[in-house]
Each structure stands twice: as C-alpha cells, then as structure tokens.
Design a protein around this motif. Structure first.
Motif, PDB file in Angstrom:
ATOM      1  N   LYS A  36       0.845  -1.189   0.000  1.00 13.13           N
ATOM      2  CA  LYS A  36       0.000   0.000   0.000  1.00 13.13           C
ATOM      3  C   LYS A  36       0.881   1.238   0.000  1.00 13.13           C
ATOM      4  N   TYR A  37       0.489   2.246  -0.782  1.00 10.86           N
ATOM      5  CA  TYR A  37       1.263   3.475  -0.880  1.00 10.86           C
ATOM      6  C   TYR A  37       0.364   4.634  -0.471  1.00 10.86           C
ATOM      7  N   GLU A  38       0.713   5.276   0.621  1.00  6.98           N
ATOM      8  CA  GLU A  38      -0.163   6.268   1.211  1.00  6.98           C
ATOM      9  C   GLU A  38       0.512   7.637   1.265  1.00  6.98           C
ATOM     10  N   CYS A  39      -0.328   8.646   1.299  1.00  9.13           N
ATOM     11  CA  CYS A  39       0.182  10.008   1.412  1.00  9.13           C
ATOM     12  C   CYS A  39       0.775  10.235   2.804  1.00  9.13           C
ATOM     13  N   ASP A  40       1.900  10.901   2.848  1.00 11.43           N
ATOM     14  CA  ASP A  40       2.553  11.232   4.104  1.00 11.43           C
ATOM     15  C   ASP A  40       2.749  12.742   4.139  1.00 11.43           C
ATOM     16  N   LEU A  41       2.042  13.416   5.058  1.00  8.63           N
ATOM     17  CA  LEU A  41       2.106  14.875   5.117  1.00  8.63           C
ATOM     18  C   LEU A  41       3.486  15.397   5.494  1.00  8.63           C
ATOM     19  N   SER A  42       4.309  14.538   6.053  1.00  4.01           N
ATOM     20  CA  SER A  42       5.665  14.968   6.400  1.00  4.01           C
ATOM     21  C   SER A  42       6.640  14.744   5.254  1.00  4.01           C
ATOM     22  N   ALA A  43       6.115  14.449   4.070  1.00  5.46           N
ATOM     23  CA  ALA A  43       6.969  14.086   2.941  1.00  5.46           C
ATOM     24  C   ALA A  43       7.669  15.272   2.297  1.00  5.46           C
ATOM     25  N   TYR A  44       7.203  16.483   2.570  1.00  5.83           N
ATOM     26  CA  TYR A  44       7.797  17.679   1.969  1.00  5.83           C
ATOM     27  C   TYR A  44       8.527  18.499   3.007  1.00  5.83           C
ATOM     28  N   THR A  45       9.737  18.891   2.650  1.00  4.53           N
ATOM     29  CA  THR A  45      10.465  19.863   3.463  1.00  4.53           C
ATOM     30  C   THR A  45       9.987  21.274   3.133  1.00  4.53           C
ATOM     31  N   LEU A  46       9.686  21.503   1.864  1.00  5.68           N
ATOM     32  CA  LEU A  46       9.243  22.824   1.398  1.00  5.68           C
ATOM     33  C   LEU A  46       8.319  22.637   0.213  1.00  5.68           C
ATOM     34  N   PHE A  47       7.274  23.461   0.142  1.00  5.73           N
ATOM     35  CA  PHE A  47       6.345  23.412  -0.997  1.00  5.73           C
ATOM     36  C   PHE A  47       5.697  24.779  -1.174  1.00  5.73           C
ATOM     37  N   HIS A  48       5.836  25.355  -2.363  1.00  5.67           N
ATOM     38  CA  HIS A  48       5.164  26.590  -2.727  1.00  5.67           C
ATOM     39  C   HIS A  48       4.710  26.464  -4.177  1.00  5.67           C
ATOM     40  N   GLU A  49       3.728  27.275  -4.546  1.00  5.46           N
ATOM     41  CA  GLU A  49       3.242  27.249  -5.923  1.00  5.46           C
ATOM     42  C   GLU A  49       2.904  28.659  -6.377  1.00  5.46           C
ATOM     43  N   GLY A  50       2.900  28.850  -7.690  1.00  9.16           N
ATOM     44  CA  GLY A  50       2.596  30.162  -8.244  1.00  9.16           C
ATOM     45  C   GLY A  50       2.140  30.029  -9.683  1.00  9.16           C
ATOM     46  N   SER A  51       1.592  31.114 -10.217  1.00  9.09           N
ATOM     47  CA  SER A  51       1.099  31.076 -11.594  1.00  9.09           C
ATOM     48  C   SER A  51       1.353  32.415 -12.265  1.00  9.09           C
ATOM     49  N   HIS A 412       1.160  23.673 -17.493  1.00  9.56           N
ATOM     50  CA  HIS A 412       0.091  24.565 -17.946  1.00  9.56           C
ATOM     51  C   HIS A 412      -0.601  25.245 -16.771  1.00  9.56           C
ATOM     52  N   SER A 413      -0.563  24.613 -15.606  1.00  9.94           N
ATOM     53  CA  SER A 413      -1.246  25.158 -14.430  1.00  9.94           C
ATOM     54  C   SER A 413      -0.359  26.056 -13.577  1.00  9.94           C
ATOM     55  N   GLY A 414       0.915  26.230 -13.934  1.00  3.57           N
ATOM     56  CA  GLY A 414       1.779  27.120 -13.175  1.00  3.57           C
ATOM     57  C   GLY A 414       3.021  26.437 -12.656  1.00  3.57           C
ATOM     58  N   PHE A 415       3.683  27.111 -11.700  1.00  2.00           N
ATOM     59  CA  PHE A 415       4.950  26.635 -11.145  1.00  2.00           C
ATOM     60  C   PHE A 415       4.749  25.948  -9.800  1.00  2.00           C
ATOM     61  N   ASN A 416       5.583  24.950  -9.510  1.00  2.00           N
ATOM     62  CA  ASN A 416       5.725  24.377  -8.179  1.00  2.00           C
ATOM     63  C   ASN A 416       7.186  24.487  -7.766  1.00  2.00           C
ATOM     64  N   ILE A 417       7.415  24.787  -6.497  1.00  2.00           N
ATOM     65  CA  ILE A 417       8.758  24.798  -5.931  1.00  2.00           C
ATOM     66  C   ILE A 417       8.699  23.896  -4.704  1.00  2.00           C
ATOM     67  N   PHE A 418       9.481  22.830  -4.713  1.00  2.00           N
ATOM     68  CA  PHE A 418       9.340  21.875  -3.613  1.00  2.00           C
ATOM     69  C   PHE A 418      10.640  21.110  -3.360  1.00  2.00           C
ATOM     70  N   LYS A 419      10.744  20.647  -2.131  1.00  5.01           N
ATOM     71  CA  LYS A 419      11.816  19.744  -1.745  1.00  5.01           C
ATOM     72  C   LYS A 419      11.194  18.638  -0.930  1.00  5.01           C
ATOM     73  N   THR A 420      11.496  17.409  -1.302  1.00  2.89           N
ATOM     74  CA  THR A 420      10.943  16.263  -0.593  1.00  2.89           C
ATOM     75  C   THR A 420      11.962  15.729   0.413  1.00  2.89           C
ATOM     76  N   ILE A 421      11.491  14.895   1.308  1.00  2.00           N
ATOM     77  CA  ILE A 421      12.403  14.288   2.273  1.00  2.00           C
ATOM     78  C   ILE A 421      13.220  13.191   1.622  1.00  2.00           C
ATOM     79  N   SER A 422      12.879  12.832   0.387  1.00  4.07           N
ATOM     80  CA  SER A 422      13.585  11.744  -0.291  1.00  4.07           C
ATOM     81  C   SER A 422      14.923  12.184  -0.856  1.00  4.07           C
ATOM     82  N   CYS A 423      15.098  13.502  -1.122  1.00  5.53           N
ATOM     83  CA  CYS A 423      16.329  13.977  -1.745  1.00  5.53           C
ATOM     84  C   CYS A 423      16.886  15.186  -0.995  1.00  5.53           C
TER      85      CYS A 423
END
Length: 423
Positions: A36-51, A412-423
């Motif tokens: 099973k593969y589930e969402c983990d809210l602690s998976a992102y160190t940083l997340f922002h979005e813009g358009s 097409h929907s804009g930019f995401n800026i993110f860092k995951t805990i995986s990298c």
C-alpha cells in the motif's frame, strides 16, 4: 483588452498542507505492508506554488550570489528566467523572477488557524518580476553566465533564436518586490534556421558556445565573437531524419554534445569535425516513438532519455553503441516531457510528463532477493522514490544547483517549488 492587461503577473501562494489535497495531488512513495502506498504529510520539506497570466512552459534557474549548498532551515530565495506562451504572438514576454521568503513546512503548519495566519503577515512568499517583450511564444529558454553576466537564449516560435542580457532585469527584481516592465531588445538574434525549434543548450566547459536545433532536423553551433556577438556556422549538422527535440552538451568533454529526435534516435557529436562527419555515435530506435528529452549526468558517464512511449531510459556512454539501455524506468502513463539528473547525486534523477506527474528515482536502490520475490506482482518500480502530483501537463523541471534537493517545475497550471524528504 490592452497590452498592459496582457502582461504576465506572477502571484505566489504559500502552500498550506491539507490532507485531502495532498492525497489527491502529492504522494510520497513509502513501501507499506501489503504494497500500500499512502500520502505522508511529512513528505515535503518545502512546498510553494505560483502562476503567471500566460503559461511559462520553459524556464531556467539562474545562479545567484547567495551561496552554495543552502538548506531550507532559513527562508529560501531563488531566481529564474522564463518565457511565456500567450494566445497572441505580440504579447509574449521574457520574465526574470525572484522568489523570496520561501519557508519550509513546519510541524505546526497543519494546526494554524486563520487568526495566526493574519498575524504572520511577513510569513508570505515575496515575488518580484521584470519582463521584456518577446516576439512570438517562447518555445524554450536556457541561461548561462559569461564573464559574470547572466545571459539567456530563447527559441521563438517564429523561427528566430534571441540572446538576452539579463543584467537590467536582475537589477530590477533586486530593487523591490514590484512588477517591472522594461524596454529592452535582444543583444543578438539568429535567423538562419529555416523553421522553429526547441533544442538549445549552452556548453558548460566552453563559455558562450551554444547549440540550437530546429524542427527541420538542422543543428547549428554558435561561438562567441567580439562585442556581444556570435559567429554561427552556416553549415548545419544534419544526420537526424526528423525534428531535433533536445540538445545536451557533455559536462566534462569540450566539443562533445548529444541530441535526440522525432526520428527515435540519440546521437553523439564532436563539433571539431566537419558537420558532415561530426556524428560519432548513433543509437537508432532508442525509443519506440519520438525521443523528447535527454540529460547528461554531471558525475558519471550516463545519459537519460524520455520519450513519447512513456519510458525513461538510462544509457551508459561506455557501451552506448550496443544500442541497449542499462536501465528502463516505466511508471509514466503518457509522454515524458522532462528529465534531469540530480546535480550532485549521480544515481538520482527526476522526470515529468503529460500524465501530470513528477517522479523522483534512485538507481542505486536494490531490493534483496526475498523482498524481490514478494514484489513480483508490484507495478511500482523499486527505484521509484517519490510521486509528486498536482500540476497539469508537466513541461519542465530543474534541480536548483545551489539548494540541494530543491526542484522547480512548470506546467500549464503554473509553477511548483518543492523539496521532498527523499532527496
């Protein structure tokens, strides 16, 4: 609508973790009991979005003077240059953007109420932009630094490649957080291509050297000349049989570059040779259909490619003439539109495509024999670290060269800026 109303205004929205939204858009891949593969809210160190007002489907991160190896413990700032694809040809722009005060996700973000958010007025991201007119949609844009000056090359849908000095725009975005509309022309333009194109790359080991490829299968090599000018060889490299989709210079070997094409091939060139003899290696039928993108590993002799067949394939340059990839990564469900190796971790890469996904991979991951036997029926590749969703038709992604693990992506929907805990 006036031209001013058509100008692209960048609007940043601070990401606020929401359980339902995260489950729908972003999934951290952690192996759970029973596959099973589930969402983990602690998976992102940083997340922002813009358009932006008009989509920017190509961009490049600009190196800054804020230092290398920056972490996300303090607010992050980043600069990048992008080009718009507006519905009307005459309202397109080159945009330089500075995004500041990009804060990491804290453990208390989930519990913040509206009152806390109103009190934290200085907690929002800060965006400043500067733009200049660009004739035609920007098919692709790539930047470099020449003599400490940031330069960008833009491929116009009108079949012209322009060179831009970004100094004035960078100066404007550093002044304040406003939107600046500047009057500025390209410092050089090349009209020798017979049609539009998408392939463009600056040579990292030969400052100012550029390669551009068009939809009529021609590749031209540019060399810097005196007075903010370039000498472009009128003799094209023409071994491809269809549109040249992407070009990548070797990060370690001067004069050597790779290209990929709608003709399904990947080719390696040496630009010191006569254009008719410059193709050293040709991998025919590298993919089952169009090869859209390639990227050269900075640390190991590998190239990664992505195609319309949805496959991501890794090629060992020491045995590429065998025409067989050393790894085939299959989890995208539509054409792959962007691939890029991690700047410092030679086994890690990120890919994106028209299936609205960005995937992070680690080729060094291997399962032991017992685990592999248990997972024979799994459709999730063992090297897949992370699935990021939420953008519509991902077009480009880039790892930030100075903030390890940080990815900026556009769609097409804009930019995401993110860092995951995986990298």
């Amino acid at each position: 609508m006036s031209d001013n109303e058509d100008n692209d205004e960048m609007m940043m929205e601070e990401f606020e973790p929401d359980q339902d939204e995260m489950e729908e858009e972003n999934q951290n891949v952690h192996k759970q009991e029973g596959e099973k593969y589930e969402c983990d809210l602690s998976a992102y160190t940083l997340f922002h979005e813009g358009s932006t007002g008009a989509p920017c489907l190509s961009f490049d991160i600009l190196r800054d003077k804020l230092g290398d190896n920056r972490d996300c413990e303090t607010p992050v700032s980043c600069y990048f240059v992008a080009g718009t694809q507006a519905a009307r040809t005459h309202v397109n722009n080159i945009i330089v953007m500075k995004m500041g005060n990009l804060k990491k996700i804290s453990e208390g973000d989930e519990d913040e109420d509206d009152e806390d958010e109103e009190e934290d007025e200085d907690g929002d991201p800060v965006i400043s932009s500067a733009m200049v007119k660009h004739n035609g949609c920007v098919n692709r844009i790539r930047s470099t630094v020449i003599n400490n000056v940031s330069i960008a090359a833009s491929w116009s849908e009108l079949g012209v490649v322009h060179i831009w000095d970004l100094s004035q725009m960078l100066g404007a975005v550093d002044e304040n957080s406003q939107q600046h509309v500047l009057e500025e022309a390209p410092i050089f333009s090349f009209r020798g291509h017979r049609t539009e194109g998408f392939a463009v790359d600056w040579a990292p080991s030969m400052p100012g050297t550029l390669a551009t490829g068009d939809c009529d299968r021609n590749i031209h090599i540019w060399k810097p000349a005196e007075g903010a000018s370039w000498s472009v060889d009128s003799r094209p490299y023409t071994a491809h049989q269809a549109s040249v989709e992407d070009i990548q210079w070797s990060p370690n070997e001067p004069h050597v570059f790779a290209s990929c094409s709608v003709d399904r091939s990947i080719r390696i060139w040496d630009c010191r040779a006569n254009p008719s003899k410059a193709c050293m290696i040709s991998v025919a039928n590298a993919h089952e259909s169009d090869v859209n993108v390639i990227h050269w590993n900075r640390n190991e002799p590998f190239i990664v490619s992505g195609g319309d067949d949805g496959k991501v394939q890794v090629w060992d340059l020491r045995q590429i003439q065998n025409s067989s990839p050393v790894a085939v990564l299959k989890h995208h469900e539509a054409p792959v539109t962007t691939v890029e190796w991690h700047p410092s971790d030679a086994s890690v890469l990120a890919t994106g495509g028209e299936d609205h996904q960005i995937l992070q991979w680690d080729l060094a991951v291997e399962r032991d024999t017992d685990e592999q036997n248990q997972d024979e029926e799994s459709d999730v590749p063992e090297q897949l670290l992370f699935i990021h969703r939420g953008q519509h038709e991902v077009k480009e992604l880039h790892w930030h060269p100075q903030v390890p693990g940080l990815i900026i992506s556009t769609a097409h929907s804009g930019f995401n800026i993110f860092k995951t805990i995986s990298c």
